[in-house]
Design an enzyme around this catalytic site. Structure first.
Site, PDB file in Angstrom:
ATOM      1  N   HIS A 112       0.831  -1.220   0.000  1.00 29.64           N
ATOM      2  CA  HIS A 112       0.000   0.000   0.000  1.00 29.64           C
ATOM      3  C   HIS A 112       0.863   1.267   0.000  1.00 29.64           C
ATOM      4  CE1 HIS A 112      -3.855  -2.111   0.634  1.00 29.64           C
ATOM      5  NE2 HIS A 112      -3.128  -2.953   1.331  1.00 29.64           N
TER       6      HIS A 112
ATOM      7  N   TYR B 159       0.323  -4.461  11.752  1.00 20.41           N
ATOM      8  CA  TYR B 159       0.182  -3.086  11.235  1.00 20.41           C
ATOM      9  C   TYR B 159       0.815  -2.083  12.194  1.00 20.41           C
ATOM     10  CZ  TYR B 159      -2.480  -4.141   7.084  1.00 20.41           C
ATOM     11  OH  TYR B 159      -2.837  -4.588   5.842  1.00 20.41           O
TER      12      TYR B 159
ATOM     13  N   ASN C 181     -10.442  -2.663   2.405  1.00 21.51           N
ATOM     14  CA  ASN C 181     -10.100  -2.706   0.984  1.00 21.51           C
ATOM     15  C   ASN C 181     -11.349  -2.405   0.161  1.00 21.51           C
ATOM     16  OD1 ASN C 181      -7.329  -3.352   0.918  1.00 21.51           O
ATOM     17  ND2 ASN C 181      -7.738  -5.532   1.200  1.00 21.51           N
TER      18      ASN C 181
END
Ligand code: NDP
Length: 496
Positions: free
Chosen positions: A53, A336, A126
């Site tokens: 990303h 993350y 997403n």
């Protein structure tokens, strides 16, 4: 009247043009610290791009509650109809690097940071309701197949299809990726999905499993491969141009937010694992429940500060919203936040994009890189906890969530049916897509897998055949048509 230019320590700068030298022609003096500082800063203007990303576009906006869902969740963001919460969004492609073209065929990230009065809630989704893999062991390998080959330094269709063929659960997401929805015209023209199964819990301590959906109000619009190639020839930045200009001109993109709700008891009785990230919850069984509206209405006044530094993590939940047994979600809760600590630094949550704007923040994490903010504990002597100081921050037992009922019976959620991975892509292929959409799916997949070896192609055809015989036949035919369309001449290079 202009302001005085200074060093970063605030001393006035006598010049920003002429370096200090021993004579009129040089050499330079080490004491010209202002010049050294300027060059040193230039060397440090870049930070590592995200491993996935990397290329993104962002905007600030507002989330407004339009329907009451307080029976499912105690989260303050949903406490009353009409309530508004500031949001920072970042949309992105997955595989392309920071300079990649915006309209490449890829899944798009759809991340939302809600600045709620109970802390930031991040929904890191997403534009597809599902994903390629359901177990985090497979995630690093999957991403490796999407990135560059270590020898050729090129993207490798052979690696992509080899990997997908080895785990048929991926065919659902590959079908969406190769369908029209694989190249949205810009982020305003696509849906967003939380993708994972999350949970809500209410004041009575009851838990519900939840899926999040954001339906575009602009309508879906997509490019064909040919249209995207032509556009990339003209501009690689079309999403940034479209979004930025749209918002500057007052055309504020909007999405309607829905949830799907599943009771804890129902989860055990589905023909599929409701915590499997490669599966949707059929709308017929779990209808969409309207919740609110997202509107994006403000361009950040600095891209780096608010988009490049925006750090989203599924670990950011608030009371009333929580996780589920979804294995991929569980892994993302760790990975993350860990990626941000590595890329942005220990205290990344205190950067302007990430700092909780609507909630007071009190924590005892102490020093380290980027410790540029005052102590957050509420008392100068309280740098540890528990402590004797009345005003110092204390845990709040009211934020304790109800136990997640996991009965330890792994088989309870496992899919017994070997066909289970193919049922949903079959419904998409045979019932949702029309003839033209299926033809474009065949042709898009054929051009993606055209460079693959015959053995990888055959293994992938075998997966498609399990979804639907027409799917396998259609893609096989399209691959053969493409191969026959390439005239072989003496100059045609051969692949090693
Ligand atoms: P429905 O007919 O109720 O829903 C079909 C869904 O497919 C709609 O949400 C539609 O989105 C979406 N869709 C249309 N074209 C595409 C495409 N090219 N790629 C991805 N999605 C598309 O059926 P079910 O809920 O029973 O689901 C049937 C199949 O539809 C599933 O197996 C799944 O593959 C796919 N799907 C299901 C979703 C879900 O959450 N249930 C969500 C998205 C896809 P829209 O409303 O925006 O037009």
């Amino acid at each position: 009247m202009s302001r005085k230019l200074t060093t970063s320590a605030g001393a006035p700068m006598p010049t920003n043009e002429h370096s200090l030298s021993a004579g009129p022609r040089g050499p330079l003096l080490m004491q010209d610290y202002q010049l050294i500082e300027k060059l040193a800063h230039q060397n440090r203007e870049r930070i590592p791009e995200r491993a996935v990303h990397a290329k993104g576009w962002g905007a600030f906006g507002t989330f407004t509650v339009t329907h009451d869902i307080t029976k499912y969740t105690k989260a303050a963001i949903f406490s009353e109809v009409g309530k508004k919460t500031e949001v920072l969004s970042r949309w992105s492609t997955v595989a392309g690097e920071l300079g990649a073209a915006d309209t490449e065929r890829d899944v798009r990230g759809f991340s939302l940071k809600f600045y709620t009065e109970e802390g930031n809630w991040d929904l890191v989704g997403n534009n597809t309701p599902i994903f390629f893999v359901r177990d985090p062991y497979k995630f690093p390998d999957f991403i490796r197949t999407q990135k560059r080959h270590p020898v050729t330094n090129l993207r490798s269709p052979e690696a992509m299809f080899d990997f997908w063929a080895a785990q048929p659960e991926s065919v659902h997401q590959v079908t969406i990726l190769m369908s029209d929805r694989g190249i949205p015209q810009n982020p305003a023209r696509m849906n967003g999905y939380g993708s994972h199964t999350f949970s809500f819990w209410n004041d009575a301590g009851e838990r519900y499993w939840i899926k999040f959906h954001f339906k575009t109000q602009q309508g879906h619009a997509h490019f064909t491969n040919e249209e995207a190639e032509t556009l990339i020839g003209k501009t690689r930045e079309s999403y940034q141009e479209d979004l930025f200009n749209m918002i500057e001109e007052g055309q504020h993109p909007k999405w309607t937010m829905f949830i799907q709700v599943m009771n804890e008891e129902d989860a055990a009785n589905q023909p599929f694992n409701p915590f499997d990230l490669t599966k949707v919850w059929p709308h017929g069984d779990f209808p969409l429940i309207e919740v609110g509206e997202l509107e994006f209405n403000r361009n950040p006044d600095n891209y780096f500060i608010y988009v490049e530094n925006a750090a989203y993590s599924p670990s950011n939940i608030v009371p009333g919203i929580s996780f589920s047994p979804d294995k991929m979600l569980q892994a993302r809760v760790f990975s993350y936040a860990d990626a941000h600590r590595y890329r942005l630094g220990t205290h990344y949550e205190q950067l302007p994009a990430n700092v909780a704007k609507a909630a007071e923040v009190h924590f005892y994490h102490k020093d380290g890189g980027m410790r540029f903010f005052p102590q957050q504990t509420g008392h100068p002597d309280a740098y540890y906890e528990p402590n004797q100081y009345e005003e110092a921050a204390r845990p709040d037992p009211a934020a304790t969530e109800p136990p997640m009922k996991i009965d330890g019976d792994a088989a309870r959620y496992d899919q017994a049916d070997p066909d289970a991975d193919f049922v949903q892509p079959r419904a998409l292929y045979a019932e949702v897509l029309n003839d033209e959409q299926r033809a474009r799916l065949h042709s898009n997949m054929a051009s993606a897998m055209g460079p693959c070896s015959d053995s990888v192609k055959e293994r992938w055809y075998a997966v498609l055949a399990k979804v639907h015989p027409d799917y396998e036949a259609g893609v096989r035919r399209a691959v053969e048509d493409d191969a026959n369309a390439i005239p072989v001449t003496d100059e045609t290079p051969t692949r090693a």
